[in-house]
Design a protein around this motif. Structure first.
Motif, PDB file in Angstrom:
ATOM      1  N   UNK A   1       0.829  -1.205   0.000  1.00 16.07           N
ATOM      2  CA  UNK A   1       0.000   0.000   0.000  1.00 16.07           C
ATOM      3  C   UNK A   1       0.867   1.259   0.000  1.00 16.07           C
ATOM      4  N   UNK A   2       1.960   1.222   0.758  1.00 12.96           N
ATOM      5  CA  UNK A   2       2.853   2.385   0.814  1.00 12.96           C
ATOM      6  C   UNK A   2       3.493   2.657  -0.542  1.00 12.96           C
ATOM      7  N   UNK A   3       3.701   1.609  -1.332  1.00 12.96           N
ATOM      8  CA  UNK A   3       4.282   1.796  -2.673  1.00 12.96           C
ATOM      9  C   UNK A   3       3.267   2.339  -3.663  1.00 12.96           C
ATOM     10  N   UNK A   4       2.004   2.353  -3.292  1.00 19.00           N
ATOM     11  CA  UNK A   4       0.930   2.915  -4.134  1.00 19.00           C
ATOM     12  C   UNK A   4       0.904   2.308  -5.529  1.00 19.00           C
ATOM     13  N   UNK A   5       1.098   1.006  -5.603  1.00 21.12           N
ATOM     14  CA  UNK A   5       0.978   0.324  -6.884  1.00 21.12           C
ATOM     15  C   UNK A   5       2.231   0.335  -7.733  1.00 21.12           C
ATOM     16  N   UNK A   6       3.281   1.011  -7.291  1.00 20.29           N
ATOM     17  CA  UNK A   6       4.532   1.025  -8.054  1.00 20.29           C
ATOM     18  C   UNK A   6       5.225  -0.324  -7.880  1.00 20.29           C
ATOM     19  N   UNK A   7       5.703  -0.890  -8.970  1.00 22.38           N
ATOM     20  CA  UNK A   7       6.381  -2.182  -8.907  1.00 22.38           C
ATOM     21  C   UNK A   7       7.631  -2.086  -8.035  1.00 22.38           C
ATOM     22  N   UNK A   8       7.954  -3.145  -7.300  1.00 22.44           N
ATOM     23  CA  UNK A   8       9.115  -3.087  -6.400  1.00 22.44           C
ATOM     24  C   UNK A   8      10.403  -2.638  -7.078  1.00 22.44           C
ATOM     25  N   UNK A   9      10.679  -3.127  -8.282  1.00 26.17           N
ATOM     26  CA  UNK A   9      11.922  -2.762  -8.962  1.00 26.17           C
ATOM     27  C   UNK A   9      11.916  -1.324  -9.467  1.00 26.17           C
TER      28      UNK A   9
END
Length: 388
Positions: free
Chosen positions: A88-96
């Motif tokens: 959720x904290x990444x707001x949908x941005x892929x980990x890489x």
């Protein structure tokens, strides 16, 4: 929390050319790379294949975990709940593709950090609530000018560390010499390097998202207006000036410009914890140096010979209130002493005094003009021991 987008200058195709253009010996500003952009990934590939790369430091998972803790200090997550919170904290941005890669050309390090807003939230979290999040966000919008980088370097670094100011202008014409290493945070590998560059590098290593400009020739008649003026396309210039230089003309001229632009000025004298506060923002008719030098102007100072300038400096710092060691040193400079003494402890104390006062002024506290002494020898008295 939403993912912080990169400014166009970071995501543009100019990144790869900047990787080649900045000579490590002269550079002081990191290159920020967006792994979610085509240009950012291309630049990363160039770096990973480059012999200039010394170290890749990627602790983004630890930072993301800490971000979740900072956002949810009362929560105790299960492993699955922790993962959901991190996603959720990444707001949908892929980990890489998450975060920012900061390339520090002077050290050859490539470091991955959280996006700007998240990075600053975590990095300053332990300030709370001596500094609230709202106050911190306000402070990071302020621009601080620093002239003279002995005490000034300590002040700039401490401000950056505490998150007091997000934009800085550093001015000093000098280069690091061996005798500076009794009080400056630098290494022997940096001897001969410009003090502005050394200070800016240290600050950017604390926070790669800072905005720092350096005035490598110090402040002169030709450059002083630019030092105070708004940045190109910006709405305001300096919000506060830290003046720590040794040149009498610069001291006077900087205050004249600060008074005209209604910029508060702070100065630590590195003796007996002397701190000057001049609230030209509140008192635009206030005399320079609290009136201790009369109605002296920068033009007057320019016409003085060296003996007259020394007398002026002694008026400014109040010669009768100097420490015994400094009073003694003044009689021996040029004979048995090469210059006036400065201790690391005094420089660090000065950085703390300036930062604490700057923070309160920038937050709108009514810190009055005046002179204060935080004299550690008086506050923590001791009988002087005999030499062994």
């Amino acid at each position: 929390m939403t993912h912080t987008p990169f400014p166009p200058s970071v995501a543009s195709g100019a990144v790869s050319s900047r990787l080649q253009a900045d000579a490590p010996a002269e550079s002081f500003r990191p290159v920020l790379l967006d792994p979610a952009s085509v240009d950012g990934r291309a630049a990363l590939k160039l770096l990973l294949d480059s012999p200039a790369l010394v170290e890749v430091h990627d602790r983004i998972e630890d930072q993301l975990r800490e971000l979740v803790w900072c956002l949810n200090p009362g929560e105790s997550f299960s492993p699955a709940g922790q993962k959901r919170a991190e996603d959720e904290a990444r707001s949908g941005v892929l980990p890489d593709e998450y975060g920012t890669w900061a390339w520090y050309p002077w050290s050859g390090r490539l470091v991955r950090v959280l996006p700007e807003a998240e990075f600053r939230l975590v990095r300053t979290d332990r300030n709370r609530d001596k500094i609230t999040r709202q106050e911190q966000q306000h402070l990071l919008t302020r621009r601080i000018g620093v002239i003279g980088l002995s005490v000034g370097s300590s002040a700039a670094l401490t401000c950056a560390m505490e998150g007091v100011g997000g934009s800085f202008r550093l001015a000093d014409f000098d280069r690091l010499s061996l005798s500076n290493l009794n009080r400056l945070r630098a290494g022997v590998h940096e001897l001969g390097l410009e003090k502005t560059v050394i200070c800016a590098r240290r600050m950017y290593e604390l926070d790669p998202y800072l905005d720092i400009s350096v005035h490598r020739q110090g402040v002169s008649e030709e450059s002083i207006e630019e030092f105070f003026a708004p940045a190109e396309g910006g709405e305001h210039g300096l919000d506060l000036l830290v003046e720590e230089c040794d040149t009498p003309w610069v001291k006077a001229a900087a205050r004249e410009h600060a008074r005209r632009r209604r910029v508060p000025v702070l100065m630590d004298a590195n003796d007996r914890g002397l701190l000057d506060v001049e609230r030209f923002d509140l008192e635009p008719d206030r005399p320079l140096f609290h009136g201790r030098a009369g109605a002296v102007t920068a033009d007057d100072v320019r016409a003085m010979d060296s003996a007259e300038q020394m007398r002026l400096l002694l008026q400014i710092v109040d010669q009768d209130r100097l420490s015994p060691a400094m009073t003694d040193a003044l009689t021996r400079i040029g004979t048995s002493l090469s210059s006036w003494p400065q201790l690391a402890s005094g420089v660090m104390l000065g950085g703390a005094l300036v930062t604490d006062t700057a923070r309160r002024i920038l937050l709108g506290h009514l810190v009055p003009s005046g002179r204060s002494y935080i004299d550690l020898e008086a506050l923590i008295p001791a009988t002087k021991a005999h030499a062994r």
